[in-house]
Design an enzyme around this catalytic site. Structure first.
Site, PDB file in Angstrom:
ATOM      1  N   ARG A   1      -2.344  -9.800   6.405  1.00  0.00           N
ATOM      2  CA  ARG A   1      -2.578  -9.037   7.287  1.00  0.00           C
ATOM      3  C   ARG A   1      -1.640  -9.216   8.647  1.00  0.00           C
ATOM      4  O   ARG A   1      -1.104  -8.240   9.242  1.00  0.00           O
ATOM      5  CB  ARG A   1      -4.027  -8.818   7.761  1.00  0.00           C
ATOM      6  CG  ARG A   1      -5.129  -8.823   6.726  1.00  0.00           C
ATOM      7  CD  ARG A   1      -5.549  -7.390   6.416  1.00  0.00           C
ATOM      8  NE  ARG A   1      -6.583  -7.438   5.489  1.00  0.00           N
ATOM      9  CZ  ARG A   1      -6.438  -7.444   4.100  1.00  0.00           C
ATOM     10  NH1 ARG A   1      -5.222  -7.184   3.617  1.00  0.00           N
ATOM     11  NH2 ARG A   1      -7.248  -7.224   3.429  1.00  0.00           N
TER      12      ARG A   1
ATOM     13  N   GLU B   1     -22.206 -10.345  -2.205  1.00  0.00           N
ATOM     14  CA  GLU B   1     -21.264  -9.413  -2.487  1.00  0.00           C
ATOM     15  C   GLU B   1     -20.326  -9.299  -3.754  1.00  0.00           C
ATOM     16  O   GLU B   1     -19.462  -9.759  -4.003  1.00  0.00           O
ATOM     17  CB  GLU B   1     -20.093  -9.517  -1.469  1.00  0.00           C
ATOM     18  CG  GLU B   1     -18.947  -8.564  -1.538  1.00  0.00           C
ATOM     19  CD  GLU B   1     -17.927  -8.664  -0.466  1.00  0.00           C
ATOM     20  OE1 GLU B   1     -17.979  -9.544   0.106  1.00  0.00           O
ATOM     21  OE2 GLU B   1     -16.850  -7.953  -0.288  1.00  0.00           O
TER      22      GLU B   1
ATOM     23  N   LYS C   1     -23.937  -6.443  -0.373  1.00  0.00           N
ATOM     24  CA  LYS C   1     -22.853  -5.881   0.135  1.00  0.00           C
ATOM     25  C   LYS C   1     -21.803  -5.439  -0.983  1.00  0.00           C
ATOM     26  O   LYS C   1     -21.099  -6.050  -1.745  1.00  0.00           O
ATOM     27  CB  LYS C   1     -22.066  -6.874   0.829  1.00  0.00           C
ATOM     28  CG  LYS C   1     -20.522  -6.536   1.360  1.00  0.00           C
ATOM     29  CD  LYS C   1     -20.063  -7.621   2.413  1.00  0.00           C
ATOM     30  CE  LYS C   1     -18.602  -6.941   2.759  1.00  0.00           C
ATOM     31  NZ  LYS C   1     -18.075  -7.654   3.733  1.00  0.00           N
TER      32      LYS C   1
ATOM     33  N   SER D   1     -15.548  -1.776   2.710  1.00  0.00           N
ATOM     34  CA  SER D   1     -14.645  -0.580   2.940  1.00  0.00           C
ATOM     35  C   SER D   1     -13.632  -0.735   1.772  1.00  0.00           C
ATOM     36  O   SER D   1     -13.163   0.261   1.358  1.00  0.00           O
ATOM     37  CB  SER D   1     -14.153  -0.560   4.205  1.00  0.00           C
ATOM     38  OG  SER D   1     -13.192  -1.739   4.662  1.00  0.00           O
ATOM     39  N   GLY D   2     -13.348  -2.019   1.349  1.00  0.00           N
ATOM     40  CA  GLY D   2     -12.403  -2.100  -0.076  1.00  0.00           C
ATOM     41  C   GLY D   2     -11.179  -1.221  -0.154  1.00  0.00           C
ATOM     42  O   GLY D   2     -10.836  -1.161  -1.101  1.00  0.00           O
ATOM     43  N   GLY D   3     -10.447  -0.994   1.216  1.00  0.00           N
ATOM     44  CA  GLY D   3      -9.348  -0.446   1.008  1.00  0.00           C
ATOM     45  C   GLY D   3      -9.032   0.978   1.585  1.00  0.00           C
ATOM     46  O   GLY D   3      -8.115   1.559   1.166  1.00  0.00           O
TER      47      GLY D   3
ATOM     48  N   ARG E   1     -11.301  -4.282   7.085  1.00  0.00           N
ATOM     49  CA  ARG E   1     -10.195  -3.576   7.222  1.00  0.00           C
ATOM     50  C   ARG E   1     -10.706  -1.928   7.910  1.00  0.00           C
ATOM     51  O   ARG E   1      -9.944  -1.798   8.898  1.00  0.00           O
ATOM     52  CB  ARG E   1      -9.601  -3.190   5.831  1.00  0.00           C
ATOM     53  CG  ARG E   1      -8.897  -4.184   5.299  1.00  0.00           C
ATOM     54  CD  ARG E   1      -8.302  -4.006   3.968  1.00  0.00           C
ATOM     55  NE  ARG E   1      -9.373  -4.273   2.955  1.00  0.00           N
ATOM     56  CZ  ARG E   1      -9.300  -4.422   1.688  1.00  0.00           C
ATOM     57  NH1 ARG E   1      -8.305  -4.002   1.144  1.00  0.00           N
ATOM     58  NH2 ARG E   1     -10.190  -4.523   0.974  1.00  0.00           N
TER      59      ARG E   1
HETATM   60  P1  13P Z   1     -13.269  -4.831   3.388  1.00  0.00           P
HETATM   61  O1  13P Z   1     -14.054  -3.809   4.077  1.00  0.00           O
HETATM   62  O2  13P Z   1     -11.996  -4.607   3.921  1.00  0.00           O
HETATM   63  O3  13P Z   1     -13.145  -4.362   1.969  1.00  0.00           O
HETATM   64  O4  13P Z   1     -13.741  -6.250   3.521  1.00  0.00           O
HETATM   65  C1  13P Z   1     -15.010  -6.383   3.574  1.00  0.00           C
HETATM   66  C2  13P Z   1     -15.016  -8.148   2.930  1.00  0.00           C
HETATM   67  O5  13P Z   1     -15.614  -8.753   3.445  1.00  0.00           O
HETATM   68  C3  13P Z   1     -14.437  -8.336   1.641  1.00  0.00           C
HETATM   69  O6  13P Z   1     -15.043  -9.654   1.351  1.00  0.00           O
END
Ligand code: 13P
Length: 343
Positions: free
Chosen positions: A34, A178, A220, A262-264, A295
């Site tokens: 990043r 998660e 999550k 948020s996953g991208g 993100r």
């Molecule tokens: P994102 O919201 O960018 O997907 O990251 C969440 C996260 O903690 C991934 O492990």
């Protein structure tokens, strides 16, 4: 034995109306990627400067109840020497810690991953408590392909995730569980729904087997979305309906809150989709719906900062704005026009 009251006190601090969680726990390879994308070399000092900027943003306590940190950050200090976990506590935000050690290929399961980090987890957790952490995160990853994830991957990852959650609860930490079904791929939204349902079903079976206190954990998950390369777009309404249909089937009512990753997705998509879910709530849903974004909360701020101290104030304004809009979505009060309003 677990101390139920201790876990419930942390849950009460983390699950608050209109607030959610910031994930600022990118592992070294991820944060390096990043930072490189905005032209910054990933030194320990660069990571400290960037994360101090985020965590030192005045006002984030209005929108965030918790922040997930990476191990290195837990021991770092802001420019004025304040330990970063303390900076959060002063704003009423609970510090948490990512405890998994990332993924490796799962043996005998081509295309599938397994998450590592269970060895010596008990010992590591004792140190994190002294540094101020009160909750933990562990991420499992599932890639969708014609033959993936395999049944073996679904079961092995569920077992590891539940083992982690059991250790965390025994040590007095609220575990964030998660299981992330990735957005990558050309699958349609229906396939994502099927995989997400199978994954969550296995995860909750394993959590039950390992005697997890469901009231003392947070889930999550990913939202249910068409694959990034499918050429398909789903409206927030469609995402909300598909996602909640799956969760209603497999997430027990005892789980206090679902905090999506948020996953991208772009920040705007992640915000609009959460907002649609909050609005859809027909009050028969037993859990809170909230966020735990990395993100979608950080990207605009990181782009503006780009390693330049003179951009810090503008980056903090952008970060606070994303926190504010995402918190509005958690209440079902987000409007896309808010993106264009002044900070
Ligand atoms: P994102 O919201 O960018 O997907 O990251 C969440 C996260 O903690 C991934 O492990």
């Amino acid at each position: 034995m677990i101390d139920e009251q201790q876990l419930l006190r942390t849950i009460e601090a983390l699950v608050q109306p209109g607030k959610g969680i910031l994930a600022a726990d990118e592992s070294l390879p991820t944060i390096s990627k990043r930072l490189k994308a905005v032209g910054v070399e990933s030194t320990e000092e660069a990571r400290r400067a960037y994360r101090s900027l985020l965590l030192g943003t005045a006002g984030i306590g209005d929108y965030l109840s918790g922040v997930i940190l990476f191990e290195e950050t837990l021991g770092q200090r802001s420019d004025d020497g304040t330990p970063l976990p303390e900076l959060l506590q002063r704003q009423g935000i609970v510090p948490g810690i990512k405890v998994d050690k990332g993924t490796a290929d799962l043996a005998q399961a081509p295309g599938d991953k397994i998450t590592r980090g269970l060895d010596w987890l008990e010992d590591r957790l004792a140190g994190y408590r002294e540094q101020g952490a009160r909750f933990t995160k562990w991420r499992d990853v599932y890639r969708i392909g014609p033959d993936n994830p395999s049944r073996l991957a679904i079961e092995a990852n569920a077992e590891v995730l539940a083992r982690y959650a059991a250790v965390a609860q025994e040590q007095g930490f609220v575990p964030i569980v998660e299981p992330e079904v990735l957005l990558d791929g050309d699958h349609d939204i229906q396939r994502c729904a099927e995989v997400t349902e199978a994954v969550l079903q296995a995860v909750f079976e394993a959590l039950h087997r390992h005697r997890i206190l469901l009231e003392g954990m947070l889930l999550k998950p990913n939202m249910v979305l068409p694959g990034k390369d499918s050429g398909q777009q789903a409206s927030p309404q469609q995402v909300a309906e598909a996602t909640l249909r799956v969760f209603r089937r497999v997430v027990p009512a005892a789980v206090p809150s679902i905090n999506f990753l948020s996953g991208g997705q772009t920040p705007e998509q992640a915000t609009a989709n959460l907002d649609a879910m909050s609005r859809l709530r027909d009050r028969t849903h037993p859990w809170e719906l909230s966020f735990s974004y990395a993100r979608a909360l950080q990207h605009p701020a990181m782009d503006i900062w780009a390693g330049r101290p003179e951009n810090a104030a503008a980056a903090q304004r952008a970060f606070l704005k994303r926190c504010r809009l995402t918190a509005a979505a958690r209440r079902g009060e987000y409007r896309p026009e808010m993106e264009n309003e002044a900070d």
